[in-house]
Write an enzyme that holds these catalytic residues in place. Structure first.
Site, PDB file in Angstrom:
ATOM      1  N   ASP A  32       0.341  -1.519   0.528  1.00  0.00           N
ATOM      2  CA  ASP A  32       0.137  -0.235  -0.127  1.00  0.00           C
ATOM      3  C   ASP A  32       0.795   1.267   0.117  1.00  0.00           C
ATOM      4  O   ASP A  32       1.735   1.418   0.997  1.00  0.00           O
ATOM      5  CB  ASP A  32      -0.803  -0.016   1.340  1.00  0.00           C
ATOM      6  CG  ASP A  32      -1.262   1.309   1.484  1.00  0.00           C
ATOM      7  OD1 ASP A  32      -2.899   1.351   0.583  1.00  0.00           O
ATOM      8  OD2 ASP A  32      -1.489   1.901   1.850  1.00  0.00           O
ATOM      9  N   TYR A  37       2.810   9.622   0.397  1.00  0.00           N
ATOM     10  CA  TYR A  37       4.168   9.747   1.447  1.00  0.00           C
ATOM     11  C   TYR A  37       5.655   9.810   1.342  1.00  0.00           C
ATOM     12  O   TYR A  37       6.360   8.696  -0.075  1.00  0.00           O
ATOM     13  CB  TYR A  37       4.433   8.218   1.381  1.00  0.00           C
ATOM     14  CG  TYR A  37       3.025   7.516   2.062  1.00  0.00           C
ATOM     15  CD1 TYR A  37       1.653   8.514   2.513  1.00  0.00           C
ATOM     16  CD2 TYR A  37       2.210   6.188   2.153  1.00  0.00           C
ATOM     17  CE1 TYR A  37       0.989   8.008   2.762  1.00  0.00           C
ATOM     18  CE2 TYR A  37       1.174   5.938   1.723  1.00  0.00           C
ATOM     19  CZ  TYR A  37       0.796   6.879   3.019  1.00  0.00           C
ATOM     20  OH  TYR A  37      -0.714   5.997   3.604  1.00  0.00           O
TER      21      TYR A  37
END
Length: 298
Positions: A32, A37
């Site tokens: 994921d 991020y």
């Protein structure tokens, strides 16, 4: 396997390589991501890991999220689910990951300015180009998911939500109906039930509760729960990490737990969580909930 590996913390290719290989070795196949991020670093590093292991790409499922714009508003962030942003975000993720396809794209947060017809059009373009295989959402309550599902032509088969022994709102909402505290949970009431009824898999991020019950307590209030976790780990022949994740997996919604630690030994410690969930008794499950709440369920 009802475990996924959360790639948010990947920032170094050697450490990422070890973490990804460990996750793969214990049976995890779903990885994921999100475009934000590490400001994109996590996807870049993961792409470098894939380049080191030819053939790995075809053995795993890559999921990423888009829609959050860091610094997109003066003094803060913004959410953008416009057609242009979705298409551009996917291109960026494909480039960073070094792949030609994303197995599943999740809309990271609800955008108040979103037009469902625009989202549907973007999904059609991405599907036709074979750049995205499936779609889902993240951080959406049942009415928001239902509203979007009425517009898009592809199934929305995942809703990723924060859920753990520490962050219990989705489960608390189900038992506090007609109680004085019910209003605090009203936004998510019925979300687990809606997802179950409509074949939408709930993915629980933060399932390890940031380690607060497995050696990294944030305060005195965590200690009693951590003590109970260790006790049940001994009784079940399991690790404390597996017990904490098992508490989430015990729920009948068939939840998938996203494990985000970058430490290989903690990834391995979660490997048996499904089996631990099966062995965990109702009394143990309720006792962990009560301990984490700090007071009995009314």
């Amino acid at each position: 396997m009802r475990l996924a590996y959360g790639c948010m913390g990947l920032d170094d290719v050697d450490r990422a390589d070890e973490a990804v290989r460990t996750a793969y070795e214990v049976g995890i196949r779903l990885f994921d991501h999100a475009d934000i991020y590490g400001g994109g670093t996590a996807e870049i590093v993961f792409g470098q890991v894939l380049a080191r292991h030819p053939g790995l790409r075809d053995e795993i499922e890559i999921q990423t999220k888009c829609g959050i714009v860091l610094g997109g508003a003066e003094g803060g962030n913004a959410y953008d689910l416009s057609r242009a942003h979705l298409l551009a975000s996917v291109e960026g993720s494909l480039e960073r990951l070094g792949t030609d396809r994303i197995d599943r794209l999740l809309l990271h947060r609800p955008d108040p300015l979103a037009r469902p017809a625009e989202i549907a059009d973007a999904f059609d373009v991405l599907t036709a180009a074979r750049k995205v295989g499936a779609f889902g959402v993240s951080n959406m309550a049942a009415p928001q998911l239902a509203h979007l599902r009425s517009a898009v032509r592809q199934p929305l088969d995942v809703n990723q939500l924060e859920l753990s022994l520490h962050h219990r709102d989705l489960i608390e909402a189900g038992v506090l109906v007609n109680h004085a505290d019910a209003a605090a949970y009203a936004p998510v009431t019925g979300t687990l039930e809606y997802c179950t009824d409509h074949a939408v898999t709930v993915q629980a991020y933060g399932a390890l509760a940031q380690g607060r019950f497995t050696g990294r307590p944030r305060g005195p209030e965590d200690e009693s729960t951590a003590t109970l976790v260790r006790r049940y780990a001994a009784e079940l022949g399991a690790t404390p990490e597996a017990v904490v994740v098992a508490w989430v997996l015990k729920h009948p919604a068939e939840i998938v737990a996203v494990v985000g630690t970058t430490e290989p030994h903690r990834i391995r410690a979660c490997a048996d969580a499904e089996q631990v969930a099966e062995a965990m008794t109702r009394e143990q499950w309720w006792s962990l909930w009560t301990a984490a709440r700090g007071k009995p369920v009314p």
